[in-house]
Enzyme design. Structure first.
Site, PDB file in Angstrom:
ATOM      1  CE  LYS A  42      -9.362   5.900   2.163  1.00 53.92           C
ATOM      2  NZ  LYS A  42      -8.129   5.079   2.136  1.00 53.92           N
ATOM      3  CG  LEU A  43     -17.773   9.083   0.807  1.00 55.09           C
ATOM      4  CD1 LEU A  43     -18.746  10.183   0.399  1.00 55.09           C
ATOM      5  CD2 LEU A  43     -18.130   8.510   2.172  1.00 55.09           C
ATOM      6  N   GLY A  44     -15.645   5.441  -1.706  1.00 54.48           N
ATOM      7  CA  GLY A  44     -15.619   4.567  -2.875  1.00 54.48           C
ATOM      8  C   GLY A  44     -16.041   5.331  -4.121  1.00 54.48           C
ATOM      9  CG  ASP A  59      -2.898   2.031  -1.475  1.00 55.70           C
ATOM     10  OD1 ASP A  59      -3.150   2.392  -0.309  1.00 55.70           O
ATOM     11  OD2 ASP A  59      -2.653   0.858  -1.789  1.00 55.70           O
ATOM     12  NE  ARG A  69       1.978  -8.490   4.469  1.00 53.45           N
ATOM     13  CZ  ARG A  69       1.284  -7.401   4.117  1.00 53.45           C
ATOM     14  NH1 ARG A  69       0.051  -7.486   3.652  1.00 53.45           N
ATOM     15  NH2 ARG A  69       1.847  -6.215   4.228  1.00 53.45           N
ATOM     16  NE  ARG A 118      -4.154  -4.562   3.120  1.00 50.27           N
ATOM     17  CZ  ARG A 118      -4.606  -3.364   2.776  1.00 50.27           C
ATOM     18  NH1 ARG A 118      -5.592  -2.800   3.486  1.00 50.27           N
ATOM     19  NH2 ARG A 118      -4.104  -2.728   1.731  1.00 50.27           N
ATOM     20  CB  ALA A 165      -9.492   2.101  -5.604  1.00 46.29           C
ATOM     21  N   GLY A 205     -17.192   9.097  -4.026  1.00 48.32           N
ATOM     22  CA  GLY A 205     -16.302  10.229  -3.810  1.00 48.32           C
ATOM     23  C   GLY A 205     -15.704  10.269  -2.427  1.00 48.32           C
ATOM     24  CB  ALA A 238      -0.949  -0.010   1.199  1.00 45.08           C
TER      25      ALA A 238
END
Length: 320
Positions: free
Chosen positions: A229-231, A263, A107, A169, A261, A234, A36
């Protein structure tokens, strides 16, 4: 030296080319560089800003691939060490026709999870304008949580502007309760916090953008701005002084891959602030790059150059 600084875990990602096949059945994959915070550094570098990335990779093919990719992208790697005892992380990603793709990580106990904290003492903060932190690095190990806190102290002592993306995560945390408590505590040190609307529901119990913003503004005297962030819809901006507004998103006809998206939004927002844009225009740039990001299969290969971004924004103005 760098205008922008971040810390994180770089990885290789094998993205499936087989649409709507789960990872067990997929057979065709393409390798990309991922992570990210590295996504953000690559995007900001692509827009013409000087960047530095802090991390550790193993002495293995993935580590060499990441270093080569960073150099090609113009991302500074002065503070990327090589660990002879631990491997570089990687993950697998589905290709889906709708929704978010499933991922699977390799990881645990990676080179980045065993980052040498002494590297922080060698960092030159003099030209840094913005540092971007996220909750992912804190989730990798107790060592990295301590490193992130120590880096935050260095940044504040040097008067640097900090942006923070929770970047939840759950698979990396020992429990959701620990994830929530630690992430919210880390957010207190940031000047600007940018949670996703679904992350807000997990972190403070609401999917209402105003309530999410108020939570982070009220929990810290340091935090002056929250952008939720609202996807595709907006972003919602609220500031300490009470100013609030919603920035509309951009319509995307063909969504290829939603990973990257968020990031991409950070790339647009932070690069806009580095360019001296007011917060609303910087957020609009963030929405634009978030839209461009979902049109490509890699985590960051859809991020634009300055000319590509300007062309996209001009075309949007014509069609709006």
């Amino acid at each position: 030296m760098a205008e922008f600084l971040t810390i994180g875990e770089p990885m290789a990602v094998f993205a499936s080319s087989n649409i709507d096949k789960n990872l067990e059945d997929a057979t065709d994959f393409t390798k990309f560089v991922a992570g990210a915070e590295l996504n953000v550094a690559i995007g900001i570098s692509r827009l013409g800003h000087r960047t530095e990335y802090i991390s550790s990779v193993g002495q293995d093919p993935f580590g060499k691939f990441i270093r080569k990719s960073m150099t090609a992208a113009g991302v500074g790697n002065t503070y990327v060490s090589e660990d002879v005892d631990h491997w570089t992380g990687f993950y697998l990603k589905e290709r889906v026709s709708h929704g978010d793709p499933a991922t699977f990580y390799f990881r645990r106990n990676s080179a980045a999870a065993n980052f040498d904290a002494n590297i922080l003492d060698s960092i030159d903060f003099s030209d840094v304008q913005i540092a971007h932190l996220s909750g992912i690095f804190a989730a990798l190990s107790d060592n990295d949580l301590a490193v992130l806190k120590r880096l935050g102290q260095h940044l504040k002592q040097n008067g640097k502007f900090i942006t923070f993306d929770p970047n939840l995560r759950p698979a990396l945390w020992e429990s959701q309760a620990h994830m929530v408590a630690t992430t919210n505590e880390l957010a207190k040190n940031a000047d600007l916090v940018m949670p996703g609307i679904h992350e807000g529901e997990i972190l403070m119990g609401s999917s209402n953008p105003q309530k999410i913003a108020d939570f982070y503004l009220n929990q810290s005297q340091t935090t002056q701005t929250v952008i939720v962030k609202l996807g595709p819809k907006g972003a919602y901006i609220k500031q300490k002084n009470g100013n609030a507004q919603t920035i509309p998103g951009f319509h995307v006809k063909n969504v290829v891959d939603t990973v990257g998206a968020g990031d991409g939004f950070a790339v647009g927002l932070i690069s806009g602030l580095l360019d001296g844009l007011p917060i609303n225009k910087a957020a609009r740039r963030g929405c634009a790059i978030g839209a461009l990001a979902v049109m490509s299969p890699g985590d960051n290969d859809g991020y634009p150059t300055s000319d590509e971004l300007n062309s996209y924004l001009q075309n949007q103005q014509i069609t709006e």
